[in-house]
Enzyme design. Structure first.
Site, short mmCIF file in Angstrom:
data_model
loop_
_atom_site.label_atom_id
_atom_site.label_comp_id
_atom_site.label_asym_id
_atom_site.label_seq_id
_atom_site.Cartn_x
_atom_site.Cartn_y
_atom_site.Cartn_z
N LEU A 276 -18.04 -57.94 23.29
CA LEU A 276 -18.02 -58.67 24.55
C LEU A 276 -18.02 -57.63 25.65
CD1 LEU A 276 -17.94 -61.59 25.54
CD2 LEU A 276 -15.45 -61.44 25.60
N ASP A 277 -18.99 -57.70 26.56
CA ASP A 277 -19.15 -56.69 27.61
C ASP A 277 -17.89 -56.58 28.47
OD1 ASP A 277 -21.72 -56.16 26.81
OD2 ASP A 277 -22.65 -57.45 28.31
N PRO A 278 -17.64 -55.40 29.05
CA PRO A 278 -16.46 -55.24 29.92
C PRO A 278 -16.40 -56.23 31.06
CG PRO A 278 -17.37 -53.10 29.35
CD PRO A 278 -18.34 -54.11 28.83
#
Length: 372
Positions: free
Chosen positions: A98-100
């Site tokens: 999950l992207d930052p």
């Protein structure tokens, strides 16, 4: 032996644990932690190893799932490291990066749950995301640099008319800033070095795509439910191009990953508070764990006797006997006395164990076996 009729059979991963850790975690973005180096031994069994002024507790066996409601700004790898520290666990890995800039569900597998990661990775994902119109960016999200601009803004009618083109099986070109490998290098590493990355389109499946809200002319909120390998950032990019307005993701939240939804998520501050209470004897970390078999919701359960369980535990096949023997074939998860024992294949009149679980240590509280 009894077969649970509530689940449908699906094909399972046939690799052993080493293959799961090597291939699934490394290639898809999970984080299988390395085995700890042998510790020094002294005469005090309660002693803690020290490195400089830092005290490190002995790692312990912890088995189960924690679905972290990941905060914005934290990487998936950082989240795994935090949970591994909070639980003092020997092994941990996540089931899908999950992207930052994104928040929401990040399922983290502890201990023997890492053997079930592929089943979560292959499940559906649901996202709610906001597209900002007027700019396309090199990362396809708010963190990138603008590469194209437009004064045109899409109407609600134009957006609704476009959605069917992005539903079903479609061809999608992944973002240049993605973890896909190009001649052995990650695409995002090549892009950061200034190289032109050309990624081939690939088929992805989008089950549902809906317009949730259009708060103003510059923004639109969508919800998408999609299969493995879909990039929501690329979805925003491609819709913007067709609409002539360009676009990029400016907010993203994941609300479903395989069997885990928002009801299963726990914010980091609540998890830390639970760990603090457990350390003071006022609670148990087991209350934060979901059972290992939660990841196997779509797989039939097969109960065996203790005698058959002993053979399966040794890696030996078991013959199916009697009128109650299941007639179906495929992947099952095997239980004995209600406890998870193994992932196995049923076929040709026998049960063949593929992965055996050793659930000695901290596991989920009994009440967590029932989903809310």
């Amino acid at each position: 032996m009894t077969m649970d009729p509530a689940h449908d059979t699906i094909s399972g991963e046939q690799a052993d644990q080493r293959d799961v850790q090597k291939n699934n975690f490394a290639e898809i973005g999970g984080n299988s932690e390395p085995r700890q180096e042998p510790r020094r031994v002294n005469n005090d069994p309660r002693a803690k190893q020290q490195k400089g002024n830092q005290v490190r507790r002995d790692r312990r066996d912890v088995h189960g799932w924690v679905v972290l409601d990941k905060p914005i700004g934290m990487t998936s790898t950082q989240a795994v490291a935090v949970l591994k520290r909070l639980f003092n666990a020997k092994r941990a890995g996540h089931a899908g990066t999950l992207d930052p800039l994104a928040s929401g569900g990040l399922p983290i597998a502890l201990g023997e749950a890492t053997k079930t990661v592929p089943f979560v990775m292959d499940g559906r994902k649901r996202y709610q995301f906001t597209v900002c119109w007027g700019e396309e960016r090199d990362t396809d999200d708010i963190e990138g640099r603008p590469t194209a601009t437009s004064d045109q803004r899409p109407t609600r009618e134009a957006i609704l008319a476009l959605l069917p083109r992005f539903t079903g099986v479609i061809e999608q070109i992944p973002p240049r800033y993605s973890a896909i490998k190009v001649q052995g290098e990650r695409a995002y590493d090549l892009a950061r070095d200034g190289e032109i990355v050309e990624l081939a389109p690939r088929p992805v499946e989008i089950h549902h795509l809906t317009l949730v809200d259009q708060p103003d002319s510059d923004h639109a909120v969508f919800e998408a439910e999609c299969g493995k390998g879909t990039y929501v950032r690329a979805l925003a990019r491609d819709m913007g191009r067709i609409l002539g307005s360009y676009g990029h993701i400016c907010a993203l939240r994941r609300t479903l990953v395989g069997p885990f939804d928002e009801n299963d998520m726990i914010p980091l501050d609540q998890l830390e508070a639970l760990c603090d209470r457990a350390a003071s004897g006022e609670g148990s970390l087991a209350d934060a764990l979901m059972p290992v078999e939660t990841a196997l919701d779509d797989i039939p359960a097969l109960a065996v006797t203790r005698a058959d369980a002993a053979r399966l535990h040794r890696g030996q096949a078991v013959l199916l006997r009697g009128r109650d023997a299941p007639t179906s074939s495929g992947t099952v998860y095997v239980t004995v006395a209600g406890r998870l024992l193994a992932l196995a294949e049923v076929g040709n009149g026998e049960i063949i164990p593929k992965r055996v679980f050793n659930l000695t240590g901290l596991t989920a509280s009994p009440g967590r076996n029932e989903r809310n």
